[in-house]
Design a protein around this motif. Structure first.
Motif, PDB file in Angstrom:
ATOM      1  N   TYR A 185      52.995 139.112  58.376  1.00  0.00           N
ATOM      2  CA  TYR A 185      53.196 139.818  59.646  1.00  0.00           C
ATOM      3  C   TYR A 185      54.201 140.951  59.484  1.00  0.00           C
ATOM      4  O   TYR A 185      54.033 142.026  60.063  1.00  0.00           O
ATOM      5  CB  TYR A 185      53.640 138.833  60.731  1.00  0.00           C
ATOM      6  N   GLU A 186      55.231 140.718  58.671  1.00  0.00           N
ATOM      7  CA  GLU A 186      56.228 141.768  58.441  1.00  0.00           C
ATOM      8  C   GLU A 186      55.565 142.986  57.783  1.00  0.00           C
ATOM      9  O   GLU A 186      55.803 144.124  58.166  1.00  0.00           O
ATOM     10  CB  GLU A 186      57.353 141.212  57.565  1.00  0.00           C
ATOM     11  N   TYR A 187      54.704 142.700  56.818  1.00  0.00           N
ATOM     12  CA  TYR A 187      53.998 143.790  56.133  1.00  0.00           C
ATOM     13  C   TYR A 187      53.140 144.568  57.134  1.00  0.00           C
ATOM     14  O   TYR A 187      53.082 145.805  57.118  1.00  0.00           O
ATOM     15  CB  TYR A 187      53.123 143.223  55.008  1.00  0.00           C
ATOM     16  N   MET A 188      52.492 143.820  58.044  1.00  0.00           N
ATOM     17  CA  MET A 188      51.604 144.464  59.023  1.00  0.00           C
ATOM     18  C   MET A 188      52.382 145.346  59.992  1.00  0.00           C
ATOM     19  O   MET A 188      51.993 146.479  60.261  1.00  0.00           O
ATOM     20  CB  MET A 188      50.816 143.393  59.794  1.00  0.00           C
ATOM     21  N   TYR A 189      53.516 144.835  60.516  1.00  0.00           N
ATOM     22  CA  TYR A 189      54.214 145.682  61.499  1.00  0.00           C
ATOM     23  C   TYR A 189      54.950 146.833  60.825  1.00  0.00           C
ATOM     24  O   TYR A 189      55.131 147.895  61.411  1.00  0.00           O
ATOM     25  CB  TYR A 189      55.060 144.857  62.484  1.00  0.00           C
ATOM     26  N   ALA A 238      53.673 148.501  58.366  1.00  0.00           N
ATOM     27  CA  ALA A 238      52.610 149.515  58.226  1.00  0.00           C
ATOM     28  C   ALA A 238      52.441 150.258  59.538  1.00  0.00           C
ATOM     29  O   ALA A 238      52.228 151.483  59.563  1.00  0.00           O
ATOM     30  CB  ALA A 238      51.300 148.856  57.802  1.00  0.00           C
ATOM     31  N   TYR A 239      52.564 149.529  60.656  1.00  0.00           N
ATOM     32  CA  TYR A 239      52.503 150.185  61.977  1.00  0.00           C
ATOM     33  C   TYR A 239      53.683 151.155  62.129  1.00  0.00           C
ATOM     34  O   TYR A 239      53.498 152.311  62.539  1.00  0.00           O
ATOM     35  CB  TYR A 239      52.519 149.135  63.097  1.00  0.00           C
ATOM     36  N   GLU A 240      54.897 150.678  61.777  1.00  0.00           N
ATOM     37  CA  GLU A 240      56.092 151.523  61.943  1.00  0.00           C
ATOM     38  C   GLU A 240      55.998 152.801  61.104  1.00  0.00           C
ATOM     39  O   GLU A 240      56.505 153.839  61.490  1.00  0.00           O
ATOM     40  CB  GLU A 240      57.351 150.735  61.557  1.00  0.00           C
ATOM     41  N   LYS A 241      55.294 152.693  59.970  1.00  0.00           N
ATOM     42  CA  LYS A 241      55.144 153.885  59.117  1.00  0.00           C
ATOM     43  C   LYS A 241      54.019 154.793  59.621  1.00  0.00           C
ATOM     44  O   LYS A 241      53.707 155.803  58.989  1.00  0.00           O
ATOM     45  CB  LYS A 241      54.829 153.455  57.679  1.00  0.00           C
ATOM     46  N   GLY A 242      53.353 154.369  60.687  1.00  0.00           N
ATOM     47  CA  GLY A 242      52.269 155.180  61.252  1.00  0.00           C
ATOM     48  C   GLY A 242      50.958 155.032  60.500  1.00  0.00           C
ATOM     49  O   GLY A 242      50.046 155.838  60.665  1.00  0.00           O
ATOM     50  N   GLU A 243      50.851 153.988  59.679  1.00  0.00           N
ATOM     51  CA  GLU A 243      49.624 153.830  58.880  1.00  0.00           C
ATOM     52  C   GLU A 243      48.500 153.166  59.663  1.00  0.00           C
ATOM     53  O   GLU A 243      47.335 153.255  59.295  1.00  0.00           O
ATOM     54  CB  GLU A 243      49.928 152.961  57.644  1.00  0.00           C
ATOM     55  N   GLN A 266      57.486 137.640  65.715  1.00  0.00           N
ATOM     56  CA  GLN A 266      57.148 137.948  64.308  1.00  0.00           C
ATOM     57  C   GLN A 266      56.191 139.118  64.142  1.00  0.00           C
ATOM     58  O   GLN A 266      56.107 139.700  63.074  1.00  0.00           O
ATOM     59  CB  GLN A 266      56.547 136.716  63.613  1.00  0.00           C
ATOM     60  N   LEU A 267      55.405 139.429  65.216  1.00  0.00           N
ATOM     61  CA  LEU A 267      54.418 140.494  65.046  1.00  0.00           C
ATOM     62  C   LEU A 267      54.260 141.381  66.294  1.00  0.00           C
ATOM     63  O   LEU A 267      54.521 142.573  66.233  1.00  0.00           O
ATOM     64  CB  LEU A 267      53.053 139.885  64.668  1.00  0.00           C
ATOM     65  N   PHE A 268      53.859 140.773  67.390  1.00  0.00           N
ATOM     66  CA  PHE A 268      53.398 141.585  68.525  1.00  0.00           C
ATOM     67  C   PHE A 268      54.455 142.577  69.028  1.00  0.00           C
ATOM     68  O   PHE A 268      54.138 143.741  69.285  1.00  0.00           O
ATOM     69  CB  PHE A 268      52.938 140.697  69.682  1.00  0.00           C
ATOM     70  N   ASN A 269      55.718 142.103  69.178  1.00  0.00           N
ATOM     71  CA  ASN A 269      56.763 142.974  69.748  1.00  0.00           C
ATOM     72  C   ASN A 269      57.063 144.183  68.868  1.00  0.00           C
ATOM     73  O   ASN A 269      57.673 145.140  69.328  1.00  0.00           O
ATOM     74  CB  ASN A 269      58.084 142.193  69.933  1.00  0.00           C
ATOM     75  N   HIS A 270      56.650 144.137  67.624  1.00  0.00           N
ATOM     76  CA  HIS A 270      56.941 145.239  66.697  1.00  0.00           C
ATOM     77  C   HIS A 270      55.773 146.210  66.569  1.00  0.00           C
ATOM     78  O   HIS A 270      55.800 147.089  65.705  1.00  0.00           O
ATOM     79  CB  HIS A 270      57.276 144.693  65.304  1.00  0.00           C
TER      80      HIS A 270
END
Ligand code: F6R
Length: 239
Positions: A44-48, A50-55, A87-91
């Protein structure tokens, strides 16, 4: 069944996380089945991240969680609702109306399970993420005489209570949960199971090398047409 063995939990998080990020990029309206517990935290950390990096964006992703404790308030720090948000949604930019859980506080638990199963059937899970219990459980489908088909209320085994009670410092851990059935898990187009640590080694050996049996619910994945198993060296140590 494709088995991938990597060095450690971080590597598993990277590999499984990338699989999910790629899948969301390919289908931004994807339906994901999600798991809780310690194992998926690096994924989940990897997934969010990637979101934070705009990917990747989760704006149109829908999710269905595997299970939830019975009679634990949704806002409790140990509910799976809280876990997923922390762990995921809020990020990410996922919409609250797109995340779905079994309601462990429903007055009529049977009706709640029927409601969830109908939603699952209509949504159709594209990729289901799974952890595995030390006793081979998936979701909260504990070892039993038969594979379960649909969602139901389950009495947790001593092994599961022992593994999870460490999180419950104030109130006692619930002994019941609602869980998706093995049958529903098997309807996902792809299943990704992740396992890390020595305490999973026996379960992984039973799942990979043993018979397909409801005594090891995860063993059913031998019959899934698109199951990927990621484990670290410790979890693979008894294969
Ligand atoms: C949780 C779930 C469980 C866990 C399993 C492993 O939603 O479905 O099957 O995946 O109990 O938990 P951890 O990862 O904490 O070892």
């Amino acid at each position: 069944m494709k088995v991938i063995i990597l060095d450690n939990a971080q590597e598993i998080g990277k590999a499984a996380g990338q699989l999910f990020v790629d899948a969301v990029k390919e289908n931004p309206e994807i339906v994901l089945g999600l798991a809780t517990g310690a194992t998926p935290i690096p994924t989940y950390e990897y997934m969010y991240k990637a979101y934070e990096k705009g990917e990747v964006s989760f704006k149109n992703v829908r999710t269905y969680n595997l299970d939830e404790y019975v009679d634990l308030p949704k806002e409790d720090k140990n509910s799976y609702y809280t876990f997923m948000h922390e762990q995921l949604f809020n990020h990410t930019d996922i919409k609250e109306e797109n995340v779905h859980f079994l309601n462990g506080n429903a007055e009529d638990v049977d009706a709640e399970c029927l409601r969830y199963d109908e939603e699952l059937r209509n949504a159709g899970i594209d990729i289901q993420l799974l952890g595995i219990g030390r006793n081979g459980h998936i979701g909260f489908n504990e070892p039993s005489e038969a594979f379960t088909k649909t969602s139901f209320k389950v009495q947790l085994t001593d092994s599961t209570i022992e593994a999870n009670s460490k999180y419950f410092d104030e109130n006692p851990m619930p002994h019941y949960a609602l869980t998706m059935g093995v049958g529903s898990i098997m309807t996902a187009k792809q299943v990704v199971l992740i396992a890390t640590g020595k305490e999973k080694a026996e379960a992984m050996a039973a799942m990979i090398n043993g018979d397909v049996t409801p005594q090891c619910p995860a063993s059913i994945l031998h019959f899934h047409p698109n199951a990927v198993i990621f484990m670290d060296k410790d979890a693979a140590s008894l294969l």
